[in-house]
Design a protein around this motif. Sequence first.
Motif, short mmCIF file in Angstrom:
data_model
loop_
_atom_site.label_atom_id
_atom_site.label_comp_id
_atom_site.label_asym_id
_atom_site.label_seq_id
_atom_site.Cartn_x
_atom_site.Cartn_y
_atom_site.Cartn_z
N ALA A 36 0.82 -1.22 0.00
CA ALA A 36 0.00 0.00 0.00
C ALA A 36 0.85 1.26 0.00
O ALA A 36 0.45 2.28 -0.55
N TRP A 37 2.02 1.19 0.58
CA TRP A 37 2.87 2.36 0.75
C TRP A 37 3.83 2.56 -0.42
O TRP A 37 4.65 3.48 -0.39
N LEU A 38 3.72 1.71 -1.43
CA LEU A 38 4.64 1.74 -2.57
C LEU A 38 3.91 2.16 -3.84
O LEU A 38 2.84 1.63 -4.15
N LEU A 66 -2.83 8.15 -4.49
CA LEU A 66 -2.57 9.57 -4.22
C LEU A 66 -3.36 10.08 -3.03
O LEU A 66 -2.88 10.91 -2.25
N ARG A 67 -4.59 9.62 -2.87
CA ARG A 67 -5.46 10.13 -1.82
C ARG A 67 -5.05 9.63 -0.44
O ARG A 67 -5.13 10.38 0.54
N VAL A 68 -4.61 8.37 -0.34
CA VAL A 68 -4.44 7.78 0.98
C VAL A 68 -3.01 7.34 1.30
O VAL A 68 -2.55 7.51 2.42
N TRP A 69 -2.29 6.78 0.34
CA TRP A 69 -1.11 6.02 0.70
C TRP A 69 0.24 6.62 0.34
O TRP A 69 1.20 6.45 1.07
N ILE A 70 0.38 7.24 -0.79
CA ILE A 70 1.71 7.65 -1.27
C ILE A 70 2.02 9.05 -0.77
O ILE A 70 1.40 10.02 -1.19
N ASP A 75 7.39 10.37 -5.60
CA ASP A 75 6.50 9.26 -5.95
C ASP A 75 5.12 9.79 -6.33
O ASP A 75 4.48 9.29 -7.27
N ARG A 76 4.64 10.81 -5.64
CA ARG A 76 3.35 11.41 -5.97
C ARG A 76 3.39 12.02 -7.37
O ARG A 76 2.46 11.85 -8.15
N ARG A 77 4.49 12.72 -7.69
CA ARG A 77 4.60 13.31 -9.03
C ARG A 77 4.56 12.23 -10.10
O ARG A 77 3.97 12.43 -11.16
N ALA A 78 5.18 11.09 -9.84
CA ALA A 78 5.17 10.00 -10.82
C ALA A 78 3.73 9.50 -11.04
O ALA A 78 3.30 9.31 -12.19
N LEU A 79 2.98 9.29 -9.96
CA LEU A 79 1.60 8.82 -10.11
C LEU A 79 0.73 9.87 -10.79
O LEU A 79 -0.13 9.53 -11.61
N VAL A 80 0.95 11.14 -10.48
CA VAL A 80 0.18 12.20 -11.13
C VAL A 80 0.49 12.23 -12.62
O VAL A 80 -0.42 12.36 -13.45
#
Length: 188
Positions: A36-38, A66-70, A75-80
């Motif tokens: 969950a944290w990855l 993005l909402r809960v775990w990262i 890492d957030r920029r990568a998911l965005v």
Amino acid sequence: MFGERCRRDALGALAKQEWAGVYECTKSWVGWGGGAWLPDAWILYAASALLKGEPRGAVNSLDLGLRVWIVGPQDRRALVWLRGMVIWRRLNDPKTALLDLDVQAPAWLAPDPADLVARCAEAAARSRKRVPSVKPRPALSTPDWAYASVAPAVGRRQDGDIPSVWEQVEPLFNQDPPAPSSLRGEGA
């Protein structure tokens, strides 16, 4: 280790193009294996939705991470960024995608992000789409219950490291959008 086995099994299902196997193994990794944290796990969740042909599901998977775990900013920029690419390339909504492609993408993710943003902006200028395909990206708001609901993070991953699953999932995220003529059924 259980989490590593879940990741390996999810990648095995991915190699076979079995979306359900990717989904189930990733679900186990998130819940009981420390995933969950990855960002890796949320990228795999999104990959399972893309394999299934559900790009909105892929965006929802990235949004959950993005909402809960990262929490790491890189890492957030990568998911965005990946969210923006799915919105542009899979939902054919370049205007909405530009809102996510405003972040600085990690070098491993987009070697030439300026070119991609320029291409998306050109597509947005031509787009007749008026209603966004998805809601804006969520802000991080990890509730207290989250820490007790999944296994703790494992491993020695640093914020911004290339996800261990990237090489295998990259083709799903980096497919070029269809040409405008193919969307209308024109051309050869």
